[in-house]
Scaffold this active site. Structure first.
Site, PDB file in Angstrom:
ATOM      1  CE1 TYR A  38       0.703   2.406   9.744  1.00 12.38           C
ATOM      2  CE2 TYR A  38      -1.066   1.577   8.346  1.00 12.38           C
ATOM      3  CZ  TYR A  38      -0.454   1.640   9.579  1.00 12.38           C
ATOM      4  OH  TYR A  38      -0.983   0.948  10.638  1.00 12.38           O
ATOM      5  CB  CYS A  69      -5.781   5.101   5.624  1.00 11.61           C
ATOM      6  SG  CYS A  69      -4.014   5.124   5.279  1.00 11.61           S
ATOM      7  CB  THR A  71      -1.321   4.763   2.594  1.00 14.04           C
ATOM      8  OG1 THR A  71      -1.129   6.151   2.289  1.00 14.04           O
ATOM      9  CG2 THR A  71      -0.023   4.029   2.475  1.00 14.04           C
ATOM     10  CB  CYS A 188      -3.006  11.577   1.627  1.00 17.53           C
ATOM     11  SG  CYS A 188      -2.382  11.349   3.309  1.00 17.53           S
ATOM     12  CB  THR A 189      -7.619  10.673   5.173  1.00 19.78           C
ATOM     13  OG1 THR A 189      -6.649   9.822   5.806  1.00 19.78           O
ATOM     14  CG2 THR A 189      -8.524   9.832   4.293  1.00 19.78           C
TER      15      THR A 189
HETATM   16  N1  DGL Z   1      -3.918   9.055   5.870  1.00 17.66           N
HETATM   17  C1  DGL Z   1      -3.185   8.196   4.997  1.00 17.66           C
HETATM   18  C2  DGL Z   1      -3.730   8.227   3.592  1.00 17.66           C
HETATM   19  O1  DGL Z   1      -4.876   8.557   3.381  1.00 17.66           O
HETATM   20  C3  DGL Z   1      -1.717   8.353   4.915  1.00 17.66           C
HETATM   21  C4  DGL Z   1      -0.825   8.358   5.823  1.00 17.66           C
HETATM   22  C5  DGL Z   1       0.528   7.790   5.942  1.00 17.66           C
HETATM   23  O2  DGL Z   1       1.413   7.958   5.094  1.00 17.66           O
HETATM   24  O3  DGL Z   1       0.656   7.191   6.978  1.00 17.66           O
HETATM   25  O4  DGL Z   1      -3.034   7.889   2.666  1.00 17.66           O
END
Ligand code: DGL
Length: 270
Positions: A38, A69, A71, A188-189
């Site tokens: 994302y 997440c 994002t 970011c997880t």
């Molecule tokens: N796991 C998502 C986060 O914590 C990011 C992932 C993505 O770029 O899709 O930001």
């Protein structure tokens, strides 16, 4: 049920910690693996994808959805809470993970300088600098985008030598900006899944903040403060996993990151 949403695998690291703290609840996980990452999309696209994921989890019976997440939390949470929920799901809740993380971070830094490693979308939203300096305006926040990390993790290329060089490059850029950074947030997880590699390239005096345990603790406190929500949650210890992709790669990576094989049900959000 408690629902967890992520663009893919990163939320599993959060779910694992939450389950450890509160095993009694039923959990439902949705990873949008077919459309990950994302982090390189626009805020509008991330909002649209996240809203579809949240609606799916509500339809499956979740009363509360955690955006596991950063994002999605930085690009979509506010619009979901202000526009989507009041209109379609006024009794349900959607919680993000940025404010709980920011609260924890400010209690940890001694030098007052914080490093944020996150996706491009999270960096460009300025969600972390805004939330952190709202709580304490004397703090300095240095951001670094880890653009290639999520695609590499989702591809399962964890043993590829290039991953180390890329981590090193991102961290060097960040720590060159200030020698006083003493706290690094894996914002970011997905990055929790490669924390050992990140540790290797982080100065030893810098503490690394990963979000799983923070979210678990804050969610527990939230449910204690809101018995009217807590009493609606099923306590049948059930686990359901959904993904928009069911390739062998996704199945193997769910097993690797969740720690045991799970049955993944393939769904479509379009
Ligand atoms: N796991 C998502 C986060 O914590 C990011 C992932 C993505 O770029 O899709 O930001």
């Amino acid at each position: 049920m408690l629902g967890f949403f992520d663009s893919g695998l990163g939320g599993l690291a959060v779910l694992k910690e939450v389950e450890k703290a509160m095993p009694q609840y039923s959990y439902i996980y949705l990873g949008d693996n077919a459309r990950t990452p994302y982090g390189s999309h626009s805020h509008d696209t991330i909002y649209k994808f996240t809203r579809q994921g949240v609606a799916y989890l509500f339809k499956k019976g979740a009363e509360v959805v955690i955006l596991a997440c950063n994002t999605a939390s930085s690009s979509a949470l506010r619009r979901i809470q202000q526009e989507f929920l009041p209109k379609y799901y006024p009794k349900n809740k959607v919680l993000g993970i940025i404010i709980p993380t920011a609260e924890e971070v400010i209690s940890k830094t001694k030098t007052g300088e914080i490093g944020i490693l996150a996706t491009e979308a999270t960096v460009h939203s300025f969600a972390y600098p805004k939330e952190i300096t709202k709580m304490d305006e004397s703090l300095r926040v240095h951001q670094q985008a880890g653009t290639l990390l999520v695609p590499i993790i989702e591809a399962g290329e964890l043993d590829w030598d290039g991953l180390d060089s890329i981590i090193k490059k991102y961290l060097n850029e960040l720590f060159e900006r200030s020698k006083k950074i003493d706290t690094l947030v894996l914002a970011c997880t997905h990055y929790a899944l490669i924390e050992d590699k990140i540790r290797k390239h982080t100065p030893s005096k810098v503490q690394i903040i990963s979000q799983g345990q923070i979210v678990a603790q804050k969610l527990k406190e939230y449910l204690e403060r809101h018995p009217e929500i807590e009493s609606r949650l099923k306590k049948s210890n059930r686990r359901d996993f959904y993904s928009t992709e069911d390739s062998w790669r996704v199945r193997n990576l769910f097993k690797l990151f969740y720690g045991r094989p799970v049955e993944i049900k393939k769904i479509s959000l379009e």
